[in-house]
Design an enzyme around this catalytic site. Structure first.
Site, PDB file in Angstrom:
ATOM      1  N   LYS A  27     -43.216  50.315  -8.676  1.00 51.92           N
ATOM      2  CA  LYS A  27     -41.960  50.386  -9.446  1.00 51.92           C
ATOM      3  C   LYS A  27     -41.464  51.822  -9.530  1.00 51.92           C
ATOM      4  CE  LYS A  27     -42.080  49.205 -13.965  1.00 51.92           C
ATOM      5  NZ  LYS A  27     -41.623  50.253 -14.893  1.00 51.92           N
ATOM      6  N   SER A  28     -42.339  52.742  -9.898  1.00 46.90           N
ATOM      7  CA  SER A  28     -41.920  54.145 -10.046  1.00 46.90           C
ATOM      8  C   SER A  28     -41.358  54.679  -8.737  1.00 46.90           C
ATOM      9  CB  SER A  28     -43.116  55.011 -10.432  1.00 46.90           C
ATOM     10  OG  SER A  28     -43.502  54.732 -11.741  1.00 46.90           O
ATOM     11  N   ARG A  32     -37.317  55.789  -7.571  1.00 48.81           N
ATOM     12  CA  ARG A  32     -37.053  57.140  -7.058  1.00 48.81           C
ATOM     13  C   ARG A  32     -36.536  57.096  -5.624  1.00 48.81           C
ATOM     14  NH1 ARG A  32     -40.832  57.412 -11.034  1.00 48.81           N
ATOM     15  NH2 ARG A  32     -41.344  59.391 -12.054  1.00 48.81           N
ATOM     16  N   GLY A  99     -36.978  52.261 -18.919  1.00 51.09           N
ATOM     17  CA  GLY A  99     -36.987  53.633 -19.426  1.00 51.09           C
ATOM     18  C   GLY A  99     -36.917  54.626 -18.288  1.00 51.09           C
ATOM     19  N   ARG A 127     -35.586  53.012 -27.554  1.00 55.46           N
ATOM     20  CA  ARG A 127     -36.537  54.016 -27.053  1.00 55.46           C
ATOM     21  C   ARG A 127     -35.983  55.448 -27.168  1.00 55.46           C
ATOM     22  NH1 ARG A 127     -39.171  51.533 -21.696  1.00 55.46           N
ATOM     23  NH2 ARG A 127     -40.478  53.397 -21.867  1.00 55.46           N
ATOM     24  N   SER A 172     -45.222  63.646 -19.586  1.00 56.71           N
ATOM     25  CA  SER A 172     -44.370  62.513 -19.227  1.00 56.71           C
ATOM     26  C   SER A 172     -43.732  62.733 -17.868  1.00 56.71           C
ATOM     27  CB  SER A 172     -43.272  62.305 -20.277  1.00 56.71           C
ATOM     28  OG  SER A 172     -42.254  61.485 -19.742  1.00 56.71           O
ATOM     29  N   GLN A 174     -41.518  60.872 -16.641  1.00 53.92           N
ATOM     30  CA  GLN A 174     -40.085  60.586 -16.722  1.00 53.92           C
ATOM     31  C   GLN A 174     -39.313  61.840 -17.108  1.00 53.92           C
ATOM     32  OE1 GLN A 174     -39.549  57.147 -19.248  1.00 53.92           O
ATOM     33  NE2 GLN A 174     -40.633  55.798 -17.829  1.00 53.92           N
ATOM     34  N   ASP A 320     -49.812  53.150 -18.314  1.00 54.93           N
ATOM     35  CA  ASP A 320     -49.348  51.760 -18.172  1.00 54.93           C
ATOM     36  C   ASP A 320     -50.512  50.770 -18.071  1.00 54.93           C
ATOM     37  OD1 ASP A 320     -46.807  52.733 -18.275  1.00 54.93           O
ATOM     38  OD2 ASP A 320     -46.473  52.671 -16.112  1.00 54.93           O
ATOM     39  N   ARG A 393     -46.056  44.161 -19.532  1.00 58.26           N
ATOM     40  CA  ARG A 393     -47.484  44.483 -19.421  1.00 58.26           C
ATOM     41  C   ARG A 393     -48.310  43.766 -20.493  1.00 58.26           C
ATOM     42  NH1 ARG A 393     -47.190  47.547 -15.018  1.00 58.26           N
ATOM     43  NH2 ARG A 393     -45.532  49.072 -14.985  1.00 58.26           N
TER      44      ARG A 393
HETATM   45  O1  S3P Z   1     -42.101  58.183 -14.215  1.00 57.24           O
HETATM   46  C1  S3P Z   1     -42.375  56.980 -14.168  1.00 57.24           C
HETATM   47  O2  S3P Z   1     -42.036  56.265 -13.208  1.00 57.24           O
HETATM   48  C2  S3P Z   1     -43.111  56.392 -15.287  1.00 57.24           C
HETATM   49  C3  S3P Z   1     -43.712  57.196 -16.192  1.00 57.24           C
HETATM   50  C4  S3P Z   1     -44.441  56.723 -17.353  1.00 57.24           C
HETATM   51  O3  S3P Z   1     -43.657  56.898 -18.485  1.00 57.24           O
HETATM   52  P1  S3P Z   1     -43.656  58.285 -19.330  1.00 57.24           P
HETATM   53  O4  S3P Z   1     -43.187  59.351 -18.446  1.00 57.24           O
HETATM   54  O5  S3P Z   1     -42.698  58.054 -20.445  1.00 57.24           O
HETATM   55  O6  S3P Z   1     -45.060  58.472 -19.782  1.00 57.24           O
HETATM   56  C5  S3P Z   1     -44.759  55.240 -17.235  1.00 57.24           C
HETATM   57  O7  S3P Z   1     -45.146  54.731 -18.483  1.00 57.24           O
HETATM   58  C6  S3P Z   1     -43.607  54.437 -16.706  1.00 57.24           C
HETATM   59  O8  S3P Z   1     -43.976  53.114 -16.535  1.00 57.24           O
HETATM   60  C7  S3P Z   1     -43.173  54.935 -15.367  1.00 57.24           C
HETATM   61  C1  PEP Z   2     -43.258  51.874 -19.587  1.00 57.66           C
HETATM   62  C2  PEP Z   2     -42.929  51.242 -18.487  1.00 57.66           C
HETATM   63  O1  PEP Z   2     -41.737  51.355 -17.810  1.00 57.66           O
HETATM   64  P1  PEP Z   2     -40.402  52.055 -18.267  1.00 57.66           P
HETATM   65  O2  PEP Z   2     -40.723  53.237 -19.147  1.00 57.66           O
HETATM   66  O3  PEP Z   2     -39.734  52.437 -16.996  1.00 57.66           O
HETATM   67  O4  PEP Z   2     -39.576  51.030 -19.004  1.00 57.66           O
HETATM   68  C3  PEP Z   2     -43.895  50.334 -17.824  1.00 57.66           C
HETATM   69  O5  PEP Z   2     -43.593  49.877 -16.721  1.00 57.66           O
HETATM   70  O6  PEP Z   2     -44.973  50.035 -18.385  1.00 57.66           O
END
Ligand code: S3P
Ligand code: PEP
Length: 692
Positions: A27-28, A32, A99, A127, A172, A174, A320, A393
């Site tokens: 997914k990540s 990207r 997110g 969030r 983080s 993200q 996660d 999850r």
């Molecule tokens: O960068 C990413 O793709 C992600 C980072 C993580 O979040 P955080 O950066 O908020 O920890 C993770 O929990 C999320 O599922 C995906």
């Molecule tokens: C936290 C997660 O994703 P996101 O932050 O992208 O909603 C996840 O996939 O567990």
């Protein structure tokens, strides 16, 4: 699962998972890859893209900003990049539940020459966004959160960005990626400093799209204004999706699983390290480094695991995976503690609360902590109906825990699974299906082979005792000591299957008699048995589960067939034949591989399930027992039957040394049941206190 209302998942118990699996794309990385391909010059190809709802939102947003995408099937995309300048969207961009999308998009859109608005669903709208607003504003972005307490929607105005040096206050990926995306378009140098390494997919993908970053001692340095060139990307399988199977296979003894083509980026695989520490058997094979992302396979074999503490710097690498780790902890020996994981409170739901609530529903003892939880592990759990709290999850983790329940469990509101793992339910079915649920014919085949060897053979092959995955409560005792009623009540209270093994001997005796054999002729009886077609079915009567014996495709009637005066008089004779007992032994044990049991008989604790830690022996004074039989309107020589049962050479009736002995002469059924439940509760079975 994903279609129709209401959305729920019924999970049948399954003590082991077996097979091979390849999970959908990461997914990540999929998010990207779309973002970078859209910003690059030229046409990029993305293979094994994750067509989940989160990633499809990202795809749709870029299409809304003029990016042309061609699809080949669901997982191969050709993206015509727009060389850094996107078209203004006509309406707000919907980030759905994601997110990652919202935070990374905020970095990209802050540098675009148009106004934009990012919205999300109910969960995403709660969030926190301050974490990205602060660094973006330092870069001179014009961004504000419209929701209370810096929550979405986000509104972004055009502006010129400048590079910054920013130390991440929380680890983080993200936040880091948001700054790096903005840094691509900022003037000067952008430096992000992280004290604990978070997932580095953005940095690795930048390289693949021709943008170099300098990475050293937790510093990521990027020169603004570098151009992205199109790339050919293969997205590895999502380790976080595979984590559900890895956790399940590791924690369910005797499981065997191979996970193929999964991403093995070390910033993502903290789960493996923790499981190994808990005693798991996992082998990792990195097969190729797909131009930046390591990919490979894993072999996992199930074990009884030991509890552990997961805390500190380790958290970011399993952020996660904490829901499935909590589930694994619930099935491990001893205590598993998760600390420093307060980030879980601001994921798709408050994951600490959701995990604690659901573990409790499954009968697991757990203490909620501000930044985690303390879980008391156990061998198995009680069936439950739980919610996903709209969090993919949580839904998947508890579907795994449900495999270890005594009965089917129900997970409500599971549509959310499609945000990250479309096809989860099919994969669950495939991996649990290979464990044959169609056990009815199986043991029969084995038993037939067994008796073929038995008849005429002078040496008996010892029955191989493999480990039984479910708890078995054994209730032995003398005739009319109250075994049946008590065992049934215990089974009802626990949701276990009741199996009266005396009825098995009665059924065989009934059939032998009805075929006209003399029960005193041992050779003939054994020979006749070799031709019997014996099987067992579990009947559900309201919420009571009962194993019923079927002989030559007939279900003998409890009263008229099994408890007739003829059968009463002959059953102890048939039951005294060693070869008959040997024949029926694997049949009885086989049931315990399918379901938790309350077994009632005369040699349950001593011979059939000697390893059970839950043994009981009931007795009562002879007069009282004779009275009970009379009251039941049955003709039965109680004393003679006891004598025969106690004096036979094979598996005589006796009270096993490690059984709890109860004299029921003066006790009501309720009292006996209460006493047994109390003992079981103290021994650690998940019995709600009201039942104990
Ligand atoms: O960068 C990413 O793709 C992600 C980072 C993580 O979040 P955080 O950066 O908020 O920890 C993770 O929990 C999320 O599922 C995906
Ligand atoms: C936290 C997660 O994703 P996101 O932050 O992208 O909603 C996840 O996939 O567990």
């Amino acid at each position: 699962m994903a279609s129709g209302t209401p959305s729920y998942l019924i999970v049948e118990p399954c003590p082991v998972i077996k097979g091979e699996i390849e999970v959908p794309g990461d997914k990540s990385i999929s998010h990207r890859a779309i973002m970078l391909a859209s910003l690059a010059r030229g046409k990029s190809k993305i293979r094994h893209f994750l067509p989940s709802e989160d990633c499809l939102c990202t795809l749709k947003a870029f299409e809304a900003m003029g990016v042309r995408v061609e699809k080949e099937g669901k997982t191969t995309l050709f993206v015509e990049g727009k060389s850094g300048i996107l078209d203004p969207p006509f309406e707000a961009l919907d980030c759905g539940n994601s997110g990652t999308m919202m935070r990374l998009m905020a970095g990209i859109l802050s540098a675009q020459p148009f106004y934009s608005r990012l919205v999300g669903d109910r969960s995403l709208s709660r969030r926190p966004m301050h974490r990205i607003i602060e660094p973006l504003r330092l870069m001179e972005a014009k961004i504000r959160a419209e929701g209370e307490g810096n929550t979405p929607p986000l509104f972004i105005e055009p502006s010129s960005l400048k590079g910054i040096e920013y130390k991440l206050p929380i680890p983080s990926a993200q936040v880091k990626s948001c700054i790096l995306f903005a840094g691509l378009f900022a003037s000067g140098i952008t430096r992000v400093i992280e004290s604990v390494p978070s997932r580095d997919h953005t940095e690795r993908l930048f390289e693949q799209f021709g943008v170099r970053t300098l990475r050293e001692n937790g510093h990521i340095v990027l020169h603004g204004g570098m151009k992205l060139e199109s790339a050919d990307i293969v997205v590895p399988g999502d380790f976080s999706s595979a984590a559900f199977w890895i956790g399940a296979a590791a924690a369910l003894p005797n499981s065997e699983l191979r996970v193929r083509s999964v991403g093995l980026n070390p910033t993502r695989t903290g789960l493996i390290k923790i499981l190994l520490r808990m005693g798991a058997q996992i082998e990792e094979f990195v097969e190729s480094d797909m131009k930046g992302e390591p990919i490979g396979s894993l072999w996992i074999r199930g074990n009884k695991l030991k509890g552990t503490v997961i805390e500190g710097d380790e958290i970011v690498g399993v952020i996660d995976e904490l829901p499935i780790l909590a589930v694994v902890g619930a099935l491990a020996e001893g205590v598993t503690e998760i600390r420093n994981a307060q980030e879980l409170r601001v994921k798709e739901t408050d994951r600490i609360k959701a995990i604690v609530t659901n573990l409790r529903a499954f009968g697991v003892e757990v203490e909620e902590l501000v930044d985690g939880m303390r879980i008391q592990g156990r061998d198995f759990v009680q069936p439950a109906r739980v919610e996903s709290f709209g969090d993919h999850r949580i839904a998947m983790a508890f579907a795994i825990l449900a495999l270890r329940a005594s009965r089917a469990s129900r997970i409500d509101d599971v549509d959310c699974i499609s945000t990250s793992y479309p096809g989860f339910e099919q994969d669950l079915n495939a991996l649990t299906h290979s464990f044959s649920k169609d056990w009815i014919e199986e043991p029969n085949k084995k038993i037939r082979g067994f008796i073929e060897r038995l008849t005429g053979a002078d040496k008996l092959e010892p029955v191989k005792k493999k480990e039984i995955p479910y708890p078995v409560i054994t209730i032995d005792g003398t005739t009319a000591s109250g075994k049946s009623t008590v065992a049934q009540e215990i089974a009802k209270a626990l949701g276990f299957t009741y199996f009266n093994t005396g009825a098995l001997y009665r059924a065989v005796t009934w059939r032998i008699l009805s075929l006209g054999y003399d029960v005193h002729d041992e050779e003939k009886v054994v020979e006749a048995c070799s031709r019997l077609k014996l099987r067992c079915a579990i009947q559900k009567i309201d919420s009571f589960y009962k194993a019923t014996v079927i002989l030559d495709e007939r279900v003998p009637d409890e009263k008229t067939d099994l408890r007739s005066a003829e059968v009463n008089a002959a059953v102890s004779i048939v039951a005294s034949y060693a070869r008959i007992r040997e024949w029926l032994l694997p049949f009885q044990r086989e049931l315990a591989y399918q379901t938790p049991l309350v077994v009632e008989g005369r040699d349950m604790g001593s011979v059939v399930f000697p390893e059970s830690p839950y043994k009981f022996f009931l007795d009562a004074q002879l007069e009282e027992r004779e009275k009970r039989r009379e009251k039941q309107g049955e003709k039965d020589d109680v004393e003679k039957r006891d004598r025969l049962d106690q004096s036979r050479s094979s598996a005589p009736l006796l009270c096993p040394a490690d059984a709890v002995r109860l004299d029921t002469t003066k006790l009501s059924i309720e009292k006996v049941v209460d006493k047994i439940l109390d003992v079981l509760w103290k021994k650690g079975l998940p019995i709600t206190k009201s039942k104990a």
